[in-house]
Enzyme design. Structure first.
Site, PDB file in Angstrom:
ATOM      1  N   HIS A  85       0.807  -1.212   0.000  1.00  0.00           N
ATOM      2  CA  HIS A  85       0.000   0.000   0.000  1.00  0.00           C
ATOM      3  C   HIS A  85       0.844   1.268   0.000  1.00  0.00           C
ATOM      4  O   HIS A  85       0.385   2.327  -0.421  1.00  0.00           O
ATOM      5  CB  HIS A  85      -0.942   0.004   1.206  1.00  0.00           C
ATOM      6  CG  HIS A  85      -2.051   0.995   1.097  1.00  0.00           C
ATOM      7  ND1 HIS A  85      -1.963   2.280   1.585  1.00  0.00           N
ATOM      8  CD2 HIS A  85      -3.288   0.889   0.548  1.00  0.00           C
ATOM      9  CE1 HIS A  85      -3.092   2.925   1.343  1.00  0.00           C
ATOM     10  NE2 HIS A  85      -3.911   2.101   0.713  1.00  0.00           N
TER      11      HIS A  85
ATOM     12  N   ARG B 247     -24.205   7.604  -1.751  1.00  0.00           N
ATOM     13  CA  ARG B 247     -24.264   6.216  -1.277  1.00  0.00           C
ATOM     14  C   ARG B 247     -23.282   6.013  -0.131  1.00  0.00           C
ATOM     15  O   ARG B 247     -23.624   5.390   0.879  1.00  0.00           O
ATOM     16  CB  ARG B 247     -23.939   5.250  -2.418  1.00  0.00           C
ATOM     17  CG  ARG B 247     -24.953   5.227  -3.542  1.00  0.00           C
ATOM     18  CD  ARG B 247     -24.513   4.285  -4.638  1.00  0.00           C
ATOM     19  NE  ARG B 247     -23.238   4.686  -5.230  1.00  0.00           N
ATOM     20  CZ  ARG B 247     -22.534   3.934  -6.086  1.00  0.00           C
ATOM     21  NH1 ARG B 247     -22.982   2.739  -6.439  1.00  0.00           N
ATOM     22  NH2 ARG B 247     -21.402   4.373  -6.597  1.00  0.00           N
TER      23      ARG B 247
ATOM     24  N   ARG C 153      -8.906  17.190  -5.316  1.00  0.00           N
ATOM     25  CA  ARG C 153      -9.123  18.148  -4.220  1.00  0.00           C
ATOM     26  C   ARG C 153      -7.930  19.074  -4.032  1.00  0.00           C
ATOM     27  O   ARG C 153      -7.985  19.962  -3.195  1.00  0.00           O
ATOM     28  CB  ARG C 153      -9.429  17.388  -2.924  1.00  0.00           C
ATOM     29  CG  ARG C 153     -10.770  16.667  -2.958  1.00  0.00           C
ATOM     30  CD  ARG C 153     -11.017  15.840  -1.710  1.00  0.00           C
ATOM     31  NE  ARG C 153     -12.320  15.211  -1.754  1.00  0.00           N
ATOM     32  CZ  ARG C 153     -13.438  15.721  -1.258  1.00  0.00           C
ATOM     33  NH1 ARG C 153     -13.403  16.903  -0.654  1.00  0.00           N
ATOM     34  NH2 ARG C 153     -14.581  15.083  -1.348  1.00  0.00           N
TER      35      ARG C 153
ATOM     36  N   ASP D  47     -10.752  -7.854 -18.673  1.00  0.00           N
ATOM     37  CA  ASP D  47     -10.751  -9.021 -19.552  1.00  0.00           C
ATOM     38  C   ASP D  47      -9.328  -9.264 -20.042  1.00  0.00           C
ATOM     39  O   ASP D  47      -8.769  -8.458 -20.784  1.00  0.00           O
ATOM     40  CB  ASP D  47     -11.701  -8.767 -20.729  1.00  0.00           C
ATOM     41  CG  ASP D  47     -11.791  -9.944 -21.678  1.00  0.00           C
ATOM     42  OD1 ASP D  47     -11.098 -10.952 -21.449  1.00  0.00           O
ATOM     43  OD2 ASP D  47     -12.550  -9.844 -22.666  1.00  0.00           O
TER      44      ASP D  47
END
Length: 470
Positions: free
Chosen positions: A166, A279, A314, A416
């Site tokens: 990470h 959401r 941002r 794919d």
């Protein structure tokens, strides 16, 4: 799952052409939060083309195109190393040695069938053999930045497990890489060239005076004394203890459930929003409230929700298209349990929205400068890449706090490699007291909430999660 897994071979895949070699400075945003490899697993149906049925064909195709992709994404073929030779000497700071040592590629086969897993709602603990893991007992400079595991199932289906450090890239960059790798496997050109210079986020530069004392908000509340009866359920730092006291669950929020939550948030609260809640805002608010209820926290108990905000658009100017690194910034929203569960959902969603709105250009640069002035960055991490030097982390989610990471806008699907798109993908593991929000692979507008909680709180959380929708 008791099915037999066989590891057939492990090879090192290097860039197919010479790449730039040297030290690539990391930004402060790269150096906080999680330091370990983040695993993901994508599942593919049996290839319909006869020429792909050979065991070696798929792996050879992937390794060839991976070596081509690493020419463009050469940081993934490098190695992390401590500045000044050790974590302690360098204040926990790392740099990236672009040395083309390569990616570890593992080939495996399993007696399981795809149907044995049950789909996207299968707890991620069932997938523990399907993704590679870094050996953190090794020195950091010996651990590959990226590992790949190709697993072929007895039904002919395939899984592709990736684990990427990470500190080198976040989810947006990781899936950018996967998309380009898939294109190259199909003999198509790279669509978006990765932007590799991290100086656009101040990497390797001196700090300016931060505008705020601590814009990060990384210091998290602890349980009040009267909640100590829950402490025997808590997650300890020892890995074996974590596994025995937590449970992962996958919960589906159907599209109509999601719309009910959004309507509930829009129609309630002290101040009607000028636009509907997103959401993420309503699901994160819902998860936070349900966690407080499931844990039976006292009303005066402070609690934090950790959220991840992408800074790419941002900052001024926005980060270049294809920026490859960590552009996502962790911050915490804090409240009191009694306030969160007694007030309407809208108030909690509003609290999250207002916190995220603070992530402006000035905020991001102030946070970067603040982190630059810190003598030791290990206190801002949830883990360490080198166990022999690992400090006791101060920044991690445990009761009474919880983390929420949105993958709702990431390009998770449609990769794919030449034999069709994936059926579904899942995170390989979830940190205790954290959650991921994933779009349902069926594309029907539903959301999958992947969550890791203390086992004692799971049943109560599930009850509130669905009962509180109406």
């Amino acid at each position: 799952m008791a099915a037999i897994m066989r590891l057939n071979r492990c090879t090192t895949v290097k860039p197919s052409a010479p790449t730039w070699e040297g030290c690539l400075p990391l930004s402060e945003i790269d150096l906080v939060g999680s330091m370990k490899h983040i695993p993901t697993i994508s599942f593919y149906p049996p290839p319909s083309q006869n020429w792909l049925t050979s065991d070696d064909t798929v792996s050879n195709l992937l390794k060839k195109s991976l070596s081509q992709a690493l020419v463009h994404f050469y940081p993934l073929a490098g190695r992390l190393r401590w500045i000044s030779g050790s974590s302690a000497a360098g204040g926990g700071r790392l740099e990236l040695d672009c040395n083309s040592k390569g990616v570890e590629f593992i080939e495996a086969e399993s007696e399981s069938k795809l149907d044995d897993f049950g789909g996207v709602l299968t707890p991620v603990t069932e997938y523990h053999n399907l993704f590679p893991t870094g050996d953190y007992s090794l020195p950091i400079h010996d651990i590959p930045v990226m590992l790949v595991q190709l697993t072929r199932f007895s039904c002919g289906g395939i899984s592709l497990g990736l684990a990427i450090a990470h500190a080198v890239c976040d989810g947006q960059s990781a899936f950018h890489f996967v998309s380009e790798w898939a294109s190259l496997t199909r003999s198509e050109p790279v669509k978006t060239t990765p932007y590799l210079d991290r100086k656009v986020l101040g990497a390797g530069e001196l700090a300016s005076a931060p505008l705020h004392d601590d814009p990060t908000g990384y210091y998290l509340p602890e349980l009040l004394p009267d909640n100590d009866h829950d402490r025997h359920h808590e997650v300890k730092s020892d890995n074996s203890e974590q596994k025995s006291t937590v449970e992962t669950i996958m919960l589906r929020l159907r599209k109509d459930d999601l719309e009910k939550l959004r309507k509930k948030a829009k129609d309630s609260g002290e101040n009607p929003p000028n636009r509907s809640y997103t959401r993420f805002e309503v699901v994160a608010a819902h998860v936070w409230r349900c966690a407080c209820k499931a844990r039976k926290l006292r009303a005066e108990q402070p609690t934090s929700l950790g959220v991840c905000v992408d800074t790419r658009n941002r900052v001024t100017p926005p980060l270049p298209k294809g920026y490859f690194g960590c552009g996502a910034f962790d911050l915490t929203v804090t409240g009191f349990s009694g306030e969160l569960v007694s007030k309407p959902l809208a108030n909690v969603a509003c609290k999250i929205r207002e916190k995220v709105k603070q992530v402006t250009n000035d905020f991001v640069w102030s946070a970067v400068d603040y982190l630059k002035t810190q003598p030791d960055l290990t206190m801002f991490r949830s883990d360490s890449l080198e166990l022999c030097e690992a400090p006791t982390p101060k920044f991690y989610y445990e009761n009474p706090n919880i983390g929420a990471v949105s993958w709702l806008t990431l390009p998770l699907y449609g990769h794919d490699f030449g034999w069709g798109k994936e059926i579904y993908m899942v995170p390989g593991e979830i940190e205790p007291e954290s959650s991921f929000f994933i779009p349902d692979p069926r594309g029907d507008g539903s959301i999958i909430v992947a969550l890791c909680l203390q086992t004692a709180h799971v049943d109560s959380f599930k009850k509130h999660f669905y009962n509180d929708i109406v």
